[in-house]
Write a protein that holds these residues in place. Structure first.
Motif, PDB file in Angstrom:
ATOM      1  N   GLU A 240     -60.457  24.937 -38.664  1.00 41.33           N
ATOM      2  CA  GLU A 240     -60.587  23.478 -38.588  1.00 41.33           C
ATOM      3  C   GLU A 240     -61.393  23.059 -37.358  1.00 41.33           C
ATOM      4  O   GLU A 240     -62.274  22.209 -37.448  1.00 41.33           O
ATOM      5  CB  GLU A 240     -59.209  22.825 -38.539  1.00 41.33           C
ATOM      6  CG  GLU A 240     -58.455  22.882 -39.842  1.00 41.33           C
ATOM      7  CD  GLU A 240     -57.039  22.330 -39.728  1.00 41.33           C
ATOM      8  OE1 GLU A 240     -56.707  21.691 -38.701  1.00 41.33           O
ATOM      9  OE2 GLU A 240     -56.262  22.552 -40.669  1.00 41.33           O
TER      10      GLU A 240
ATOM     11  N   SER B  84     -54.534  30.180 -34.002  1.00 43.55           N
ATOM     12  CA  SER B  84     -54.223  30.534 -35.391  1.00 43.55           C
ATOM     13  C   SER B  84     -55.475  30.398 -36.254  1.00 43.55           C
ATOM     14  O   SER B  84     -56.362  29.586 -35.953  1.00 43.55           O
ATOM     15  CB  SER B  84     -53.115  29.639 -35.952  1.00 43.55           C
ATOM     16  OG  SER B  84     -53.601  28.332 -36.168  1.00 43.55           O
ATOM     17  N   ARG B  85     -55.532  31.162 -37.329  1.00 43.10           N
ATOM     18  CA  ARG B  85     -56.690  31.137 -38.226  1.00 43.10           C
ATOM     19  C   ARG B  85     -56.950  29.722 -38.757  1.00 43.10           C
ATOM     20  O   ARG B  85     -58.079  29.241 -38.749  1.00 43.10           O
ATOM     21  CB  ARG B  85     -56.479  32.117 -39.387  1.00 43.10           C
ATOM     22  CG  ARG B  85     -57.612  32.127 -40.393  1.00 43.10           C
ATOM     23  CD  ARG B  85     -57.423  33.212 -41.452  1.00 43.10           C
ATOM     24  NE  ARG B  85     -58.392  33.121 -42.505  1.00 43.10           N
ATOM     25  CZ  ARG B  85     -59.664  33.474 -42.429  1.00 43.10           C
ATOM     26  NH1 ARG B  85     -60.137  33.972 -41.305  1.00 43.10           N
ATOM     27  NH2 ARG B  85     -60.475  33.354 -43.448  1.00 43.10           N
ATOM     28  N   GLU B  86     -55.896  29.060 -39.203  1.00 49.25           N
ATOM     29  CA  GLU B  86     -56.045  27.715 -39.773  1.00 49.25           C
ATOM     30  C   GLU B  86     -56.632  26.738 -38.756  1.00 49.25           C
ATOM     31  O   GLU B  86     -57.577  26.012 -39.047  1.00 49.25           O
ATOM     32  CB  GLU B  86     -54.691  27.203 -40.264  1.00 49.25           C
ATOM     33  CG  GLU B  86     -54.755  25.836 -40.902  1.00 49.25           C
ATOM     34  CD  GLU B  86     -53.395  25.344 -41.390  1.00 49.25           C
ATOM     35  OE1 GLU B  86     -53.308  24.146 -41.693  1.00 49.25           O
ATOM     36  OE2 GLU B  86     -52.446  26.128 -41.460  1.00 49.25           O
ATOM     37  N   THR B  87     -56.096  26.743 -37.546  1.00 45.95           N
ATOM     38  CA  THR B  87     -56.592  25.846 -36.508  1.00 45.95           C
ATOM     39  C   THR B  87     -58.003  26.218 -36.087  1.00 45.95           C
ATOM     40  O   THR B  87     -58.853  25.345 -35.893  1.00 45.95           O
ATOM     41  CB  THR B  87     -55.638  25.854 -35.289  1.00 45.95           C
ATOM     42  OG1 THR B  87     -54.347  25.424 -35.721  1.00 45.95           O
ATOM     43  CG2 THR B  87     -56.132  24.929 -34.188  1.00 45.95           C
TER      44      THR B  87
END
Length: 122
Positions: free
Chosen positions: A97, A91-94
């Protein structure tokens, strides 16, 4: 400044803020990173002493050529790593991060190979 990683994070943040707004102040960095203004002030003194930034009279912070080189390199690693992770289905968020952590410890050999992979697959 405790580590190379924190220095790179500060410089990358200054670089990104400068690209977005055209100018950077300590309060902008504090807001972006979620740190206290005194913490940012101490870090900026160290970055200035080490020749990575210049502080102007009105509180504006500018990267020196030395600081910009570090910031651009860190930002490039961040972009390439996150792009590859998303290519793998993360995922983009992961991915963003994880890239933030990996960008500081990745070897030049691995990063170079990742860049080549990304160029071949785009």
């Amino acid at each position: 400044m405790k580590t190379q990683e924190s220095m790179e994070n500060y410089l990358e943040t200054i670089y990104m803020l400068e690209k977005q707004t055209g100018h950077v102040r300590s309060i902008d960095i504090a807001t972006a990173l979620g740190f206290s203004k005194p913490s940012i002030s101490n870090a900026m003194k160290k970055l200035k002493a080490d020749g990575f930034i210049e502080m102007e009279d009105r509180g504006s912070i500018k990267l020196t050529s030395k600081g910009k080189a570090v910031a651009q390199g860190t930002y490039e690693r961040h972009c390439v790593i996150s792009e590859i992770l998303m290519h793998f289905g993360v995922s983009r968020e992961t991915a963003l991060e994880d890239a933030c952590r990996v960008e500081h410890v990745i070897s030049e050999e691995t990063f170079s190979s990742m860049k080549k992979f990304l160029q071949l697959n785009h």
